[in-house]
Write a protein that holds these residues in place. Structure first.
Motif, mmCIF file in Angstrom:
data_model
loop_
_atom_site.group_PDB
_atom_site.id
_atom_site.type_symbol
_atom_site.label_atom_id
_atom_site.label_comp_id
_atom_site.label_asym_id
_atom_site.label_seq_id
_atom_site.Cartn_x
_atom_site.Cartn_y
_atom_site.Cartn_z
ATOM 1 N N GLY A 167 0.836 -1.263 -0.095
ATOM 2 C CA GLY A 167 -0.066 -0.074 -0.088
ATOM 3 C C GLY A 167 0.777 1.184 -0.117
ATOM 4 O O GLY A 167 1.995 1.384 0.056
ATOM 5 N N SER A 168 0.104 2.375 -0.022
ATOM 6 C CA SER A 168 0.895 3.547 -0.181
ATOM 7 C C SER A 168 1.661 4.014 1.117
ATOM 8 O O SER A 168 2.763 4.467 0.937
ATOM 9 C CB SER A 168 -0.569 4.864 -0.473
ATOM 10 N N ASP A 169 1.321 3.599 2.440
ATOM 11 C CA ASP A 169 2.142 3.732 3.418
ATOM 12 C C ASP A 169 3.386 3.144 3.294
ATOM 13 O O ASP A 169 4.448 3.758 3.852
ATOM 14 C CB ASP A 169 1.437 3.169 4.802
ATOM 15 N N ILE A 170 3.350 1.921 2.689
ATOM 16 C CA ILE A 170 5.081 1.244 2.624
ATOM 17 C C ILE A 170 5.584 1.962 1.596
ATOM 18 O O ILE A 170 6.978 1.995 1.712
ATOM 19 C CB ILE A 170 4.642 -0.225 2.242
ATOM 20 N N LEU A 171 4.867 2.488 0.466
ATOM 21 C CA LEU A 171 5.897 3.322 -0.421
ATOM 22 C C LEU A 171 6.360 4.450 0.054
ATOM 23 O O LEU A 171 7.559 4.780 -0.370
ATOM 24 C CB LEU A 171 4.973 3.564 -1.628
ATOM 25 N N ASP A 172 5.567 5.016 0.878
ATOM 26 C CA ASP A 172 5.946 6.282 1.612
ATOM 27 C C ASP A 172 7.162 6.046 2.492
ATOM 28 O O ASP A 172 8.369 6.695 2.443
ATOM 29 C CB ASP A 172 4.958 7.056 2.407
ATOM 30 N N LEU A 225 5.289 5.528 -6.914
ATOM 31 C CA LEU A 225 6.607 5.584 -6.196
ATOM 32 C C LEU A 225 7.328 6.810 -6.933
ATOM 33 O O LEU A 225 8.001 7.500 -6.181
ATOM 34 C CB LEU A 225 7.290 4.249 -6.557
ATOM 35 N N SER A 226 7.450 7.033 -8.323
ATOM 36 C CA SER A 226 7.887 7.944 -9.087
ATOM 37 C C SER A 226 7.454 9.468 -8.418
ATOM 38 O O SER A 226 8.305 10.354 -8.439
ATOM 39 C CB SER A 226 7.898 7.896 -10.487
ATOM 40 N N GLN A 227 6.262 9.487 -8.272
ATOM 41 C CA GLN A 227 5.639 10.558 -7.974
ATOM 42 C C GLN A 227 6.220 11.173 -6.475
ATOM 43 O O GLN A 227 6.561 12.323 -6.356
ATOM 44 C CB GLN A 227 4.162 10.766 -8.113
ATOM 45 N N LYS A 228 6.268 10.109 -5.719
ATOM 46 C CA LYS A 228 6.727 10.352 -4.259
ATOM 47 C C LYS A 228 7.969 10.866 -4.385
ATOM 48 O O LYS A 228 8.556 11.716 -3.494
ATOM 49 C CB LYS A 228 6.529 9.063 -3.479
ATOM 50 N N VAL A 229 8.947 10.012 -4.972
ATOM 51 C CA VAL A 229 10.252 10.489 -5.210
ATOM 52 C C VAL A 229 10.451 11.757 -5.589
ATOM 53 O O VAL A 229 11.425 12.663 -5.169
ATOM 54 C CB VAL A 229 11.217 9.339 -5.973
ATOM 55 N N MET A 230 9.743 12.181 -6.570
ATOM 56 C CA MET A 230 9.935 13.522 -7.347
ATOM 57 C C MET A 230 9.513 14.714 -6.389
ATOM 58 O O MET A 230 10.180 15.570 -6.149
ATOM 59 C CB MET A 230 9.185 13.535 -8.452
ATOM 60 N N GLN A 231 8.572 14.485 -5.535
ATOM 61 C CA GLN A 231 8.032 15.301 -4.511
ATOM 62 C C GLN A 231 9.006 15.453 -3.306
ATOM 63 O O GLN A 231 9.359 16.515 -3.037
ATOM 64 C CB GLN A 231 6.756 14.928 -4.326
ATOM 65 N N MET A 232 9.154 14.248 -2.600
ATOM 66 C CA MET A 232 9.941 14.243 -1.511
ATOM 67 C C MET A 232 11.636 14.592 -1.641
ATOM 68 O O MET A 232 12.114 15.327 -0.865
ATOM 69 C CB MET A 232 9.813 12.978 -0.720
ATOM 70 N N ASP A 233 11.927 14.259 -3.088
ATOM 71 C CA ASP A 233 13.423 14.528 -3.167
ATOM 72 C C ASP A 233 13.509 16.118 -3.830
ATOM 73 O O ASP A 233 14.737 16.596 -4.438
ATOM 74 C CB ASP A 233 14.063 13.520 -4.085
#
Length: 440
Positions: A167-172, A225-233
Motif C-alpha cells: 500500500g501507499s504507506d509502505i511506499l512512503d 513511487l516515482s511521484q513520491k520520489v519527485m516530490q519528497m526529493d
C-alpha cells in the motif's frame, strides 16, 4: 540491343542479390534499435560485462572500439541510483553492470532481502574490479546508516526491501528510507524495473483477481513511487531528475495470450511518455522496452487460477520483479502444466542490461524510447509501430497458434521455428480434411 539490355538487367539482379545477402543477415542479427546499437558499440564508455549463471559471476572486461577518446563522453560515475525489482533478472544484472560503470551509490529494492544481499555482494566485487582497472586507490570506511562497505572510488551499496504491490504507506516509508540513505545530494536516477508477467487467454483470466493485482504492480505502484520520489526529493525545485522505466515490447503492440500484461504495460508506457512531455524542461524519462529475456520471468508470472477474487497473498502473487525468480508460485495453464518458453527465443540478460546502461548514458533525444530484443521480435515492434495493418494480420495468425500451444503443453510459444511447425501442422490437417479450419 536486346542481349545488351538483358545482360544489364542480369547484372542489376546479381548486385541486388549480393546486397540482400549481406543486408538481411545483418538486419536479422540486430538486437536493438539501430541508434542504440551504434551508440553502444562506438560511443558509450566501456563497462565490465558480467554473466550471471546460478549465482556465479564470470567477469570479463569488454574492449570496444571508440570514435571518441576516454573522458569526452558522458558517464554515470558518482551518481546515486535507486533500482526497484533488483533481486534477480534484469534488475540484478543492471545493478552489477552499473557498479562496473563506477556509479557512486546503488540502492536496491525487492521483496527478498537474501537475494538483494547476494546482488549487493556481486556489486561490491564488480566495483572493486572497476577500481582496480581504473587504478583508483582504495580507502575503505564503514557507513553508520546501512552498515555497508564504502570506498573512495567504489560503489556504495544500500538495501531497501519492500513489496511493490504494498500500500501507499509502505511506499512512503520506502521512499523516506531511500532518501535518508542517499543523503543531501538525493537520488539522481530512479530505475523502475519491478513488474510481473502474466500469460493466459483473456477469457480464461479471472479479471476480478488478476486485474487489480497486475495493474497495481505493473503500473499504479511505479507511477505512485516515482511521484513520491519527485516530490519528497524536490526534483522540480532542483531542476533535474531522471527516471528509467523498464516496460515491455508488449506496451507497443497487442500480444495474444498476454492481454492483461500487455494492457498494463501500455498504461505504464503511456503515463511516463505523457509525464516526460509535460515536464521536459527538468525531467528526463527513458522508456526501455525489452523483449523476451533469459530470466525467471515465466517461473514468477502471475497465476490467476490460484488467486481469489478478493486478492492474492504475497506468495501467490509470485515474483514482484522484472523477470526475476523471486520464489513465487509458478503459473500453470488450465491443464496444470507449468508455464515455460523456449530458451532459444530469449535474449541474454547481460546483453539486455548492457544496452540499458548505454541508453542511460546517451542523449535523451536519441533514447527517450529504446527497443531491446532479438529478431523476429524487433521486426514485430517495428511492424506494430510503422505498419499496423500488416502487424494485425500477423497477430491474427499467431494468436490462435500460441493459444493452442498454451492449452496443449503450457508453452508460451515465442520461438519462430516452433510456431512455423505448428502452422505447417495446421495446414496439413486442413488440406487432408482432418480439420475444418485452417487455424485452431
Amino acid at each position: 540491343w536486346n542481349l545488351q539490355s538483358t545482360h544489364l538487367q542480369m547484372q542489376r539482379l546479381a548486385i541486388l542479390i549480393i546486397l540482400l545477402s549481406v543486408a538481411l543477415p545483418f538486419l536479422w542479427s540486430l538486437d536493438a534499435n539501430l541508434l542504440l546499437l551504434i551508440y553502444d558499440t562506438y560511443v558509450a564508455v566501456g563497462i565490465a560485462h558480467h554473466h550471471h549463471h546460478h549465482h556465479h559471476h564470470d567477469n570479463e572486461l569488454r574492449q570496444r572500439r571508440r570514435i571518441f577518446p576516454p573522458g569526452s563522453t558522458p558517464t554515470l560515475e558518482g551518481k546515486t541510483i535507486w533500482i526497484t525489482g533488483s533481486s534477480s533478472g534484469i534488475g540484478a544484472e543492471l545493478a552489477i553492470q552499473l557498479a562496473s560503470a563506477g556509479v557512486g551509490h546503488l540502492i536496491f529494492s525487492g521483496r527478498r532481502e537474501d537475494k538483494l544481499e547476494s546482488v549487493a555482494d556481486s556489486c561490491r566485487e564488480a566495483s572493486s574490479e572497476w577500481r582496480t582497472t581504473m587504478m583508483i586507490p582504495s580507502t575503505t570506511t564503514t557507513t553508520a546508516d546501512d552498515d555497508t562497505t564504502n570506498s573512495q572510488g567504489t560503489t556504495r551499496v544500500s538495501i531497501v526491501p519492500f513489496d511493490m504491490s504494498a500500500g501507499s504507506d509502505i511506499l512512503d516509508k520506502s521512499v523516506s528510507t531511500a532518501l535518508h540513505l542517499a543523503g543531501p545530494s538525493g537520488i539522481d536516477i530512479l530505475v523502475l524495473n519491478a513488474g510481473q508477467y502474466q500469460c493466459s487467454p483473456a477469457l480464461d483470466t479471472n479479471l476480478d483477481a488478476a486485474l487489480p493485482a497486475l495493474v497495481n504492480v505493473n503500473f499504479a505502484s511505479p507511477a505512485r513511487l516515482s511521484q513520491k520520489v519527485m516530490q519528497m526529493d524536490r526534483w522540480k525545485e532542483r531542476g533535474h531528475g531522471h527516471i528509467v522505466t523498464v516496460a515491455s515490447l508488449m506496451g507497443r503492440g497487442a500480444s495474444p495470450l498476454n492481454a492483461l500484461y500487455s494492457a498494463s504495460k501500455h498504461a505504464l508506457r503511456g503515463y511516463f511518455a505523457a509525464l516526460a512531455a509535460e515536464e521536459r524542461s527538468w525531467l528526463r524519462v527513458d522508456l526501455v522496452l525489452p523483449g523476451a529475456t533469459d530470466t525467471g520471468l515465466w517461473s514468477g508470472s502471475y497465476d490467476a487460477a490460484k488467486a481469489s477474487s478478493a486478492g492474492a497473498s504475497s506468495e501467490e502473487r509470485g515474483a514482484i520483479a522484472g523477470g526475476n525468480d523471486d520464489g513465487g508460485q509458478q503459473q500453470r495453464d488450465n491443464s496444470g502444466k507449468p508455464l515455460h518458453a523456449d530458451d532459444r527465443s530469449k535474449m541474454a540478460v547481460g546483453r539486455c542490461a548492457q544496452l540499458i546502461v548505454s541508453s542511460m548514458i546517451g542523449p535523451h533525444f536519441l533514447f527517450f524510447e529504446t527497443w531491446i530484443t532479438r529478431n523476429p521480435r524487433l521486426l514485430w515492434v517495428y511492424l506494430a509501430s510503422c505498419c499496423p495493418m500488416t502487424f494485425q494480420l500477423l497477430t491474427n495468425v499467431l494468436g490462435p497458434l500460441r493459444t493452442a500451444m498454451w492449452r496443449k503443453s503450457g508453452e508460451d510459444a515465442l520461438y519462430v521455428p516452433t510456431l512455423l511447425r505448428q502452422l505447417w501442422g495446421c495446414v496439413v490437417d486442413y488440406a487432408s480434411g482432418r480439420s475444418d479450419h485452417l487455424l485452431p
